[in-house]
Enzyme design. Structure first.
Site, PDB file in Angstrom:
ATOM      1  N   LYS A  33     -12.662  -1.992   6.943  1.00 43.23           N
ATOM      2  CA  LYS A  33     -12.040  -2.917   7.877  1.00 43.23           C
ATOM      3  C   LYS A  33     -12.599  -2.701   9.285  1.00 43.23           C
ATOM      4  O   LYS A  33     -13.310  -3.544   9.799  1.00 43.23           O
ATOM      5  CB  LYS A  33     -10.524  -2.775   7.817  1.00 43.23           C
ATOM      6  CG  LYS A  33      -9.975  -3.280   6.469  1.00 43.23           C
ATOM      7  CD  LYS A  33      -8.754  -2.538   6.032  1.00 43.23           C
ATOM      8  CE  LYS A  33      -8.444  -2.681   4.561  1.00 43.23           C
ATOM      9  NZ  LYS A  33      -8.224  -4.032   4.049  1.00 43.23           N
TER      10      LYS A  33
ATOM     11  N   ASP B 296      -1.901   6.554   6.320  1.00 45.18           N
ATOM     12  CA  ASP B 296      -2.950   5.659   5.852  1.00 45.18           C
ATOM     13  C   ASP B 296      -3.204   4.676   6.983  1.00 45.18           C
ATOM     14  O   ASP B 296      -2.383   3.792   7.248  1.00 45.18           O
ATOM     15  CB  ASP B 296      -2.470   4.941   4.591  1.00 45.18           C
ATOM     16  CG  ASP B 296      -3.457   3.880   4.105  1.00 45.18           C
ATOM     17  OD1 ASP B 296      -4.514   3.704   4.746  1.00 45.18           O
ATOM     18  OD2 ASP B 296      -3.172   3.231   3.081  1.00 45.18           O
TER      19      ASP B 296
ATOM     20  N   TRP C 196       0.824  -1.217   0.000  1.00 47.87           N
ATOM     21  CA  TRP C 196       0.000   0.000   0.000  1.00 47.87           C
ATOM     22  C   TRP C 196       0.853   1.260   0.000  1.00 47.87           C
ATOM     23  O   TRP C 196       0.534   2.245  -0.660  1.00 47.87           O
ATOM     24  CB  TRP C 196      -0.998  -0.038   1.166  1.00 47.87           C
ATOM     25  CG  TRP C 196      -1.858  -1.256   1.059  1.00 47.87           C
ATOM     26  CD1 TRP C 196      -1.807  -2.370   1.846  1.00 47.87           C
ATOM     27  CD2 TRP C 196      -2.834  -1.537   0.042  1.00 47.87           C
ATOM     28  NE1 TRP C 196      -2.706  -3.313   1.392  1.00 47.87           N
ATOM     29  CE2 TRP C 196      -3.343  -2.831   0.295  1.00 47.87           C
ATOM     30  CE3 TRP C 196      -3.334  -0.819  -1.048  1.00 47.87           C
ATOM     31  CZ2 TRP C 196      -4.324  -3.427  -0.512  1.00 47.87           C
ATOM     32  CZ3 TRP C 196      -4.307  -1.408  -1.852  1.00 47.87           C
ATOM     33  CH2 TRP C 196      -4.790  -2.692  -1.577  1.00 47.87           C
TER      34      TRP C 196
END
Lengths: 357, 357
Positions: free
Chosen positions: A193, A169, A100
């Site tokens: 999530k 993030d 990511w």
């Protein structure tokens, strides 16, 4: 049979949240229609939005120095919006701790110079680089990090103090523990999530940063469009925001982040203990100092045993345990909504399987 | 009391769709968790995605020359993505028929020359300009139109044949009638009126157009990212796609677009008749040739009577009838999910109110 869902995201939500959403799905608070059928400009949805914003401020400890907005496109859209809006010096520092981070860097390169302040790529992303090894540059617009690495199973245990605004993030560990928000210029997280359904990113941005955006950025890609209109410039993902409201209600009910943090610590400790005590039958490539409490990745001695283990857990009502296709093995995603009971059941099976194989 | 929801969007969805989604909200097809808790890479969601795509092809008549994708950010994000990806000649023709056309033009100006091929701005957007008055340019990358104008209550009754690819924002009338998709280069629609919850746009794009995108467009803003990955490059808005699947199931059940078109024609005819037969008590600024069958806008003799009328309808279980804040008056949004019964009830009240005032 009760199913325990270990998916990395979209992931399970608290049972009581799902049941409440189901109950009022067709008739929200006696209005005769569902919340997703309500106008985003009506008083019912406005109350949902205000409530969700306030919950996030309360639960996560967000001061008035920050705006809270919801932006569609997930964290991946933020990878582009961040440099598009905030890279005012033409350069930014990025810490590369996995897939990511790399994706965020790839998008940033379209807008300016990306400097790798630190990385763990050389050791297959098995740890978070120690802060005292980071090479931060003086003219960086910001420093970008990925607080938890879903695929490699690593997590920042704390956060550095940086001169340039720190942008994180937190897609896969937001609201799983207490965080000092004031250390950050911006925190963002795909919702799917720990927060709610997929389809939006929660963005918490320090107000002064919003003014950085260059003039020619399209309306929907400017942070100011969201902050100046309380996420209501156009129709927001109303159902997703409503669900985040319910999830943050639940966080308050169970005692807030201090309490959740304790449970998450205990869940992760139990799983890592099962790995550490297995005499190498189970193993994790992640260094102890960087172990994630959200995504526990581990391998078995052979791929054959891994396939057999996956069949066993599935037969016992545990789904989503297969590791990411890029690394293989197992991954147990144990976000906020995963109860201790699910982890205990998994650990019991792990111990039995080890004895029998 | 049964509530009829005349909101312009997010809008009511078919009752049977809402009930089905509620029923399986916490346990999708016996999997032990809700569809919004399922991984977007698992077989259950893959089946939902494939089913929804096929439904759209079947119901709307979309050939293999087109890709069907779901993009977050609503139609407003498409206003920027279209010129960013498709304005390869540096210019495009736009037909300005109201607020949404204007917003699309504003974003396009960031990327090239916007030529107004036709407009009804000079007469307060009271009609769709006749095709033979349009001034299309030879080197336009595309021609952009808004098929239905939610705020001003106008609608294209048919579509022109254009040399450059025709791109239509069909946010507020998609799948309300039969359309010859082959006339278009691209059709897009925010989902929250006729298709499902807010939070995504359906994009139907002719395959050859996708190759136009310049190199430096961010990943999440490239059409190819969606078409090449079947909307699964990153986590899509899974619940929204699932809901579009249920809504298109419902369209099939009620007989497809030919049948829906008949019902929508009859609903609109009834409402316009009540206006036309009211001796000027109710009036609409929209020219007869351009009347929308989705959003019927009308005024009463005074603002006082309008306020009184709004109170009456609300007391009778009809919500969302207040006109857009930019034009005032009334707006009855009668999308696919609004049953004839709701329109009949409204018309009955309109007639009574007229006699009593």
């Amino acid at each position: 049979m009760k199913v325990f869902n270990f998916n990395a995201g979209p992931a399970m939500l608290p049972t009581s949240v799902m049941e409440r959403a189901q109950k009022e799905f067709c008739d929200y608070h006696g209005t005769g229609c569902g919340i997703l059928e309500h106008s985003h400009r009506g008083k019912d949805f406005q109350a949902v939005l205000d409530h969700t914003n306030q919950n996030i401020r309360d639960v996560f400890g967000v001061s008035d120095a920050y705006d809270i907005v919801y932006i569609q496109g997930g964290a991946s859209m933020q990878f582009a919006m961040i440099p598009m809006n905030l890279m005012n010096t033409g350069a930014a520092d990025y810490v590369d701790t996995g897939t990511w981070s790399s994706k965020a860097m790839k998008e940033a390169k379209l807008f300016g110079e990306v400097r790798v302040a630190a990385q763990s790529k050389d050791t297959k992303y098995d740890h978070i680089p120690a802060f005292d090894t980071w090479k931060l540059s003086d003219d960086a617009s910001y420093v970008h990090i990925t607080s938890n690495n879903t695929i490699y199973g690593t997590q920042y245990q704390d956060f550095p103090t940086t001169k340039a605004p720190l942008i994180a993030d937190m897609s896969s560990d937001i609201m799983s523990r207490r965080v000092d928000v004031s250390k950050f210029g911006m925190i963002y997280a795909g919702a799917q999530k720990n927060l709610g359904p997929s389809g939006l990113a929660l963005v918490i941005i320090r107000r002064d940063l919003v003014a950085r955006t260059p003039e020619k950025v399209p309306t929907m890609l400017k942070y100011a469009t969201y902050t100046e209109n309380n996420s209501l410039y156009n129709t927001p993902p109303t159902f997703g925001i409503y669900m985040i409201g319910l999830v943050t209600d639940w966080i308050k009910e169970v005692g807030g982040l201090a309490e959740l943090e304790k449970v998450n610590d205990a869940k992760a400790a139990l799983l890592y203990q099962a790995i550490d005590d297995s005499n190498g039958f189970y193993s994790t490539p992640v260094k102890k100092c960087s172990r994630s409490k959200m995504n526990v990745v581990f391998r078995l001695p052979t791929e054959e045993l891994e396939a057999k283990f996956l069949e066993l857990v599935k037969a016992n009502g545990m789904i989503g345990l297969k590791g990411h296709r890029s690394v293989g093995g197992m991954r147990a995603s144990i976000y906020n909504a995963m109860p201790m009971e699910g982890v205990e059941k998994l650990v019991t099976l792990m111990n039995e399987f080890r004895k029998n194989n």
